[in-house]
Enzyme design. Structure first.
Site, PDB file in Angstrom:
ATOM      1  N   GLY A 113     -39.692  -8.994  25.825  1.00  0.00           N
ATOM      2  CA  GLY A 113     -40.647  -8.015  26.332  1.00  0.00           C
ATOM      3  C   GLY A 113     -39.976  -7.217  27.422  1.00  0.00           C
ATOM      4  O   GLY A 113     -38.756  -7.089  27.448  1.00  0.00           O
ATOM      5  N   CYS A 165     -37.551  -2.567  28.908  1.00  0.00           N
ATOM      6  CA  CYS A 165     -36.264  -2.084  28.394  1.00  0.00           C
ATOM      7  C   CYS A 165     -36.107  -2.332  26.898  1.00  0.00           C
ATOM      8  O   CYS A 165     -36.077  -1.386  26.120  1.00  0.00           O
ATOM      9  CB  CYS A 165     -35.135  -2.727  29.174  1.00  0.00           C
ATOM     10  SG  CYS A 165     -35.262  -2.358  30.926  1.00  0.00           S
TER      11      CYS A 165
HETATM   12  C1  UGA Z   1     -32.286  -5.878  29.956  1.00  0.00           C
HETATM   13  C2  UGA Z   1     -30.772  -6.056  29.831  1.00  0.00           C
HETATM   14  O1  UGA Z   1     -30.451  -7.447  29.792  1.00  0.00           O
HETATM   15  C3  UGA Z   1     -30.033  -5.365  30.979  1.00  0.00           C
HETATM   16  O2  UGA Z   1     -28.627  -5.467  30.773  1.00  0.00           O
HETATM   17  C4  UGA Z   1     -30.454  -3.889  31.005  1.00  0.00           C
HETATM   18  O3  UGA Z   1     -29.817  -3.199  32.065  1.00  0.00           O
HETATM   19  C5  UGA Z   1     -31.952  -3.813  31.185  1.00  0.00           C
HETATM   20  O4  UGA Z   1     -32.594  -4.478  30.080  1.00  0.00           O
HETATM   21  C6  UGA Z   1     -32.342  -2.350  31.218  1.00  0.00           C
HETATM   22  O5  UGA Z   1     -32.186  -1.671  30.209  1.00  0.00           O
HETATM   23  O6  UGA Z   1     -32.716  -1.860  32.285  1.00  0.00           O
HETATM   24  P1  UGA Z   1     -34.227  -7.069  31.340  1.00  0.00           P
HETATM   25  O7  UGA Z   1     -35.181  -6.209  30.592  1.00  0.00           O
HETATM   26  O8  UGA Z   1     -34.385  -7.213  32.805  1.00  0.00           O
HETATM   27  O9  UGA Z   1     -32.710  -6.578  31.118  1.00  0.00           O
HETATM   28  O10 UGA Z   1     -34.390  -8.524  30.732  1.00  0.00           O
HETATM   29  P2  UGA Z   1     -33.507  -9.580  29.930  1.00  0.00           P
HETATM   30  O11 UGA Z   1     -33.052 -10.648  30.841  1.00  0.00           O
HETATM   31  O12 UGA Z   1     -32.467  -8.914  29.134  1.00  0.00           O
HETATM   32  O13 UGA Z   1     -34.621 -10.201  28.962  1.00  0.00           O
HETATM   33  C7  UGA Z   1     -35.351  -9.370  28.059  1.00  0.00           C
HETATM   34  C8  UGA Z   1     -36.366 -10.167  27.287  1.00  0.00           C
HETATM   35  O14 UGA Z   1     -35.745 -10.994  26.326  1.00  0.00           O
HETATM   36  C9  UGA Z   1     -37.256 -11.094  28.128  1.00  0.00           C
HETATM   37  O15 UGA Z   1     -38.586 -10.981  27.682  1.00  0.00           O
HETATM   38  C10 UGA Z   1     -36.709 -12.476  27.824  1.00  0.00           C
HETATM   39  O16 UGA Z   1     -37.678 -13.489  27.973  1.00  0.00           O
HETATM   40  C11 UGA Z   1     -36.273 -12.312  26.388  1.00  0.00           C
HETATM   41  N1  UGA Z   1     -35.209 -13.239  25.967  1.00  0.00           N
HETATM   42  C12 UGA Z   1     -33.989 -13.191  26.556  1.00  0.00           C
HETATM   43  C13 UGA Z   1     -35.451 -14.128  24.936  1.00  0.00           C
HETATM   44  O17 UGA Z   1     -36.560 -14.184  24.356  1.00  0.00           O
HETATM   45  N2  UGA Z   1     -34.435 -14.968  24.520  1.00  0.00           N
HETATM   46  C14 UGA Z   1     -33.216 -14.943  25.094  1.00  0.00           C
HETATM   47  O18 UGA Z   1     -32.335 -15.723  24.667  1.00  0.00           O
HETATM   48  C15 UGA Z   1     -32.982 -14.042  26.151  1.00  0.00           C
END
Ligand code: UGA
Length: 448
Positions: free
Chosen positions: A275, A278
């Site tokens: 979610g 981004c």
């Molecule tokens: C993401 C990218 O990781 C950053 O590099 C980027 O700069 C940023 O978007 C952006 O475009 O500004 P972010 O949205 O903060 O960062 O979150 P993430 O840590 O990437 O996680 C995104 C989603 O994926 C979360 O809902 C998380 O719970 C989910 N997720 C993550 C999973 O379901 N499984 C995983 O293994 C990893």
């Protein structure tokens, strides 16, 4: 260098604060005058680790200031970072009206040549358009250089990511712009700053690579990176479904896969899916961009579809376990789209709450940071600071965000409070074996 930052959201505020902490003189502005007043009076409008302390030290050193006068901010900097929102339109493409609006303001207010840097996530070719409109709006009277400098900041660890980048990508169309951006990032790349994360003792000599590309490539790098990570998550989620049918354990599978450096172990956690502001919007915008030039990015469409289905899969488990949802008291643990943030935009938990309410459940929710924002959307939900209070009398606990405090929850204690010992875990936080030993009926993803 003197730097202006337009837009004080997650990206703008972190960028401004970190560049000031690295030694630059920064002035930030935003159209949200309340936010600027809050920042002017020493407040920190978002929850982000280390942001408060670096804002405080930059304020003390008089290296950062805030103004609601956009013209003043534009005239201040040699470089202007555009950090405004690019939300999705109904058709999935990015709404670039805020960028266009800022371009008009820059052209109207600038009195000297500027390096205009797009930090906001934008589709490829936006930089070229930006250059064109800056020249048109200013009637060619001033020289504007345009660069793309995508951010790779994760919410929750954004300050750490800014100070310790894997790569700094700058998309430029002239060497002077590349030189200016190298100068802006040199304290960070050469580790000449006081690191708030490691208290000045960072491991290793240098930070990530400084990559100079074309503007189009830099813009593509951002969308391609986020979409690829989203693809990995959806892949792990389909694997989880397969593991459930076949009788395998998705964590054993993804762990072994991840040991292959060509695959890598990160972003393979199965669960409720991705979610935030981004991944969901970027994947849509990327599909749209590809389609607009006649390329069908089918695999991304599949990744998006899989992600939407995660909520259905989770609620299937809830319905199956509870039999009747209507009237049940349900504890929802976690509202933020991921741990360590108060951000609820496109949070899977919110969709879960909405559907439970539609079914007639009594929702008792808790989250360490995201409750104030969620209260405005769901006034009918009961909110609890203390997770054990949320669990009191609950027919089931639903885990929606991977907060560390939930990982460490005392389920022995919770068992005594709950009406039924049932946990449906959307983030695979616990060992199924351990939950069984504690006498819980426990459901998670890909591990039955
Ligand atoms: C993401 C990218 O990781 C950053 O590099 C980027 O700069 C940023 O978007 C952006 O475009 O500004 P972010 O949205 O903060 O960062 O979150 P993430 O840590 O990437 O996680 C995104 C989603 O994926 C979360 O809902 C998380 O719970 C989910 N997720 C993550 C999973 O379901 N499984 C995983 O293994 C990893």
């Amino acid at each position: 260098m003197r730097i202006s930052v337009i837009g004080c959201g997650y990206v703008g505020l972190v960028t401004g604060a970190c560049l000031a902490e690295a030694g630059h003189d920064v002035m930030c502005t935003d159209i949200d005058t309340d936010r600027i007043s809050q920042l002017q009076s020493g407040g920190v409008p978002i929850y982000e680790e280390h942001l408060g302390e670096i804002l405080a030290s930059s304020r003390k050193a008089r290296r950062i200031s805030f103004t609601s006068d956009t013209g003043e901010a534009i005239r201040f900097g040699d470089a202007i970072f555009i950090c405004v929102g690019t939300p999705p339109k109904d058709d999935g493409s990015a709404d670039l009206s805020a960028i266009d609006h800022v371009a008009q303001q820059i052209a109207a207010e600038a009195r000297s040549p500027k390096l205009v840097v797009e930090k906001s996530t934008v589709p490829a070719r936006t930089g070229l358009e930006l250059k064109r409109v800056l020249d048109a709006y200013s009637r060619g009277e001033l020289r504007f250089r345009v660069a793309s400098n995508p951010e790779f900041l994760r919410e929750g660890t954004a300050v750490g990511d800014f100070f310790h980048p894997d790569r700094v990508v700058v998309g430029v169309d002239d060497p002077e712009a590349a030189g200016q951006l190298r100068e802006i990032y040199s304290p960070i790349l050469d580790r000449k700053f006081h690191c708030p994360i490691h208290r000045g003792r960072c491991p290793g000599e240098r930070n990530g690579e400084f990559l100079v590309t074309t503007i189009n490539s830099a813009e593509l790098i951002k969308h391609a990176s986020n979409s690829f990570l989203a693809l990995k998550i959806s892949y792990a989620n389909v694997l989880a479904d397969l593991c459930e049918k076949i009788g395998a354990n998705v964590e054993e599978v993804t762990h072994a896969m991840g040991l292959d450096p060509r695959i890598g172990g990160q972003f393979l956690k199965a669960g409720l899916g991705f979610g935030g502001f981004c991944f969901p919007k970027d994947i849509q915008a990327f599909i749209h961009l590809a389609a607009s030039v006649g390329v069908d990015f089918d695999i991304l469409k599949a990744a998006e579809r899989v992600n939407k289905q995660r909520i259905d899969r989770f609620l299937d488990k809830v319905n199956k376990a509870l039999w009747v949802v209507k009237g049940k008291r349900l504890a929802v643990l976690g509202l933020a789209f991921k741990a360590n943030t108060d951000d609820i935009r496109f949070a899977p938990a919110l969709e879960v709450v909405k559907r439970l309410l539609d079914e007639g459940a009594q929702v008792h929710a808790t989250d360490p940071e995201a409750m104030p924002r969620t209260k405005k959307i769901f006034p009918q939900v009961s909110f609890h600071e203390d997770p054990y209070e949320a669990l009191q009398g609950a027919h089931a606990a639903l885990i929606c965000t991977e907060w560390e405090i939930y990982r460490r929850l005392d389920w022995d204690r919770a068992a005594k409070l709950m009406a039924r010992k049932l946990v449906i875990d959307g983030r695979n936080l616990y060992s199924p074996q351990r939950m069984k030993e504690l006498g819980f009926e426990y459901h998670s993803f890909g591990r039955e």
